[in-house]
Write an enzyme that holds these catalytic residues in place. Structure first.
Site, PDB file in Angstrom:
ATOM      1  N   HIS A 183       0.853  -1.190   0.000  1.00  0.00           N
ATOM      2  CA  HIS A 183       0.000   0.000   0.000  1.00  0.00           C
ATOM      3  C   HIS A 183       0.889   1.240   0.000  1.00  0.00           C
ATOM      4  O   HIS A 183       0.815   2.085   0.889  1.00  0.00           O
ATOM      5  CB  HIS A 183      -0.944  -0.019   1.193  1.00  0.00           C
TER       6      HIS A 183
ATOM      7  N   ASP B 138      -5.829 -13.167   0.415  1.00  0.00           N
ATOM      8  CA  ASP B 138      -6.393 -11.855   0.771  1.00  0.00           C
ATOM      9  C   ASP B 138      -7.910 -11.985   0.948  1.00  0.00           C
ATOM     10  O   ASP B 138      -8.670 -11.048   0.683  1.00  0.00           O
ATOM     11  CB  ASP B 138      -6.049 -10.801  -0.288  1.00  0.00           C
TER      12      ASP B 138
END
EC number: 3.5.1.25
Length: 369
Positions: A182, A261
């Site tokens: 991220h 995920d």
């Protein structure tokens, strides 16, 4: 003694046509048989280092009962070892999760916690709650690691945030995997993060500045460095399967891991869900934030990831197996998970020739499916 007979057995250095002998929860031996007599596959149980939920429950709320439900669901689908991944959250929730999950780690239900945030880049936060994002704080890290006594195993950090390099170095010194993700970091800052001690890339390609040949960004720095193990979400929503194949070939199986995920909608019908305080809509199996449309985790299991890697990305079964089991186990420093060899814990999966999961064994016990 359990006998798992006449299959292609994936072992650390290849494939053996054989029978697996299990005794007292461990692999006693693997005896070879005639290659003409084998059918199907026996592979090590999967190790998922990035999973948020499943079966309508979530790790992200820090609740032990929900964590048990998630772990049990993914175990039925082949994940015999898992980290509980949280998303960016207030410190109080993070600390509660450590206290609540520590007994599950000691019991063996979980292998530890992965904090995906909150020290992430606002510009690449994806489905992370922007209100929870903040700069790294060594005081927070110290309290979390001390409370967990080995429970905190991995943390995702954007290396460009103020204080990130110090936090990455602190984590590596204290035995916690620092993962870059991220992030909008440049190539140079990403290398600086690796040099500070980062050894993992959180879902490579997703949630990070895209590659440009004049401004390469984090992706080539992460995929090209043998110190870094790269997560790859093996579903067609997050990655084109050609991208998955390219990344697997570029980093090779020793430095790439398949992850899910997965969020709470995994194994559930399409509909409305929640992730880290944000509303998520799942349609045709794709999870996206209701407001922005950003991808909000996946709805796959490791069984799906493994099969996608083979059938859609064209990887060989032993390669996909290593990425789903042996490499992540080695990353976590687990001695007897993720591999099939005499003395290892009998975590294994039985597949037919079409790569349909037939049976799951954990520590020598068959798991009802």
């Amino acid at each position: 003694m359990n006998l798992l007979a006449n299959a292609k057995v994936v072992v650390p250095d290849g494939v053996v046509p054989g029978t697996v002998h299990v005794e007292d929860g461990r692999v006693a031996s693997i005896s070879e048989v005639d290659e003409q007599d084998v059918t199907g596959w026996i592979v090590p149980g999967f190790v998922d280092i990035h999973c948020h939920g499943g079966d309508g429950a979530s790790y992200t709320v820090g609740d032990a009962a929900q964590a048990r439900k998630v772990a049990a669901f993914h175990l039925r689908n082949g994940t015999t070892t898992t980290l509980a991944s949280l998303v960016s959250s207030p410190f109080e929730l993070m600390l509660d999760a450590v206290h609540n999950f520590r007994p599950l780690v000691e019991e063996g239900v979980l292998a530890g916690i992965h904090f995906e945030g909150p020290y992430l880049a606002e510009s690449r936060c994806g489905a992370q709650n922007p209100e929870a994002l903040r700069d790294p704080d060594i005081r927070e890290l110290d309290k979390l690691v001390e409370a967990g006594a080995g429970t905190v195993r991995m943390m995702t950090i954007a290396p460009e945030r103020p204080g990130a390099m110090e936090a990455i170095e602190w984590l590596s010194v204290h035995g916690v995997l620092a993962s870059i993700g991220h992030t909008d970091a440049s190539y140079e800052v990403t290398l600086e993060g690796i040099n500070a001690g980062a050894t993992v890339a959180t879902h490579l390609f997703n949630g990070m500045r895209p590659f440009n040949h004049r401004d390469p960004g984090p992706i080539p720095a992460l995929i090209d460095d043998p110190r870094v193990t790269c997560e790859l979400i093996a579903d067609p929503v997050h990655l084109h399967m050609g991208t998955l194949a390219f990344a697997a070939h570029a980093s090779v199986a020793q430095w790439a891991v398949l992850v899910t995920d997965a969020m709470s909608a995994t194994g559930m019908p399409d509909g409305e869900y929640e992730l880290g305080g944000l509303n998520v809509t799942v349609a045709e199996g794709a999870a996206r934030l209701t407001d922005s449309g950003s991808i909000a985790g996946s709805t796959i299991t490791m069984d799906d990831a493994f099969r996608n890697a083979v059938k859609l990305a064209g990887l060989e079964v032993p390669v996909a197996s290593q990425m789903a089991s042996q490499t992540p186990a080695e990353l976590l420093g687990l001695d007897d998970a993720g591999r099939l060899e005499p003395g290892s814990r009998a975590d294994l999966l039985v597949y037919n020739e079409d790569l349909e999961l037939q049976a799951v064994m954990r520590a020598g016990e068959w798991i009802p499916r």
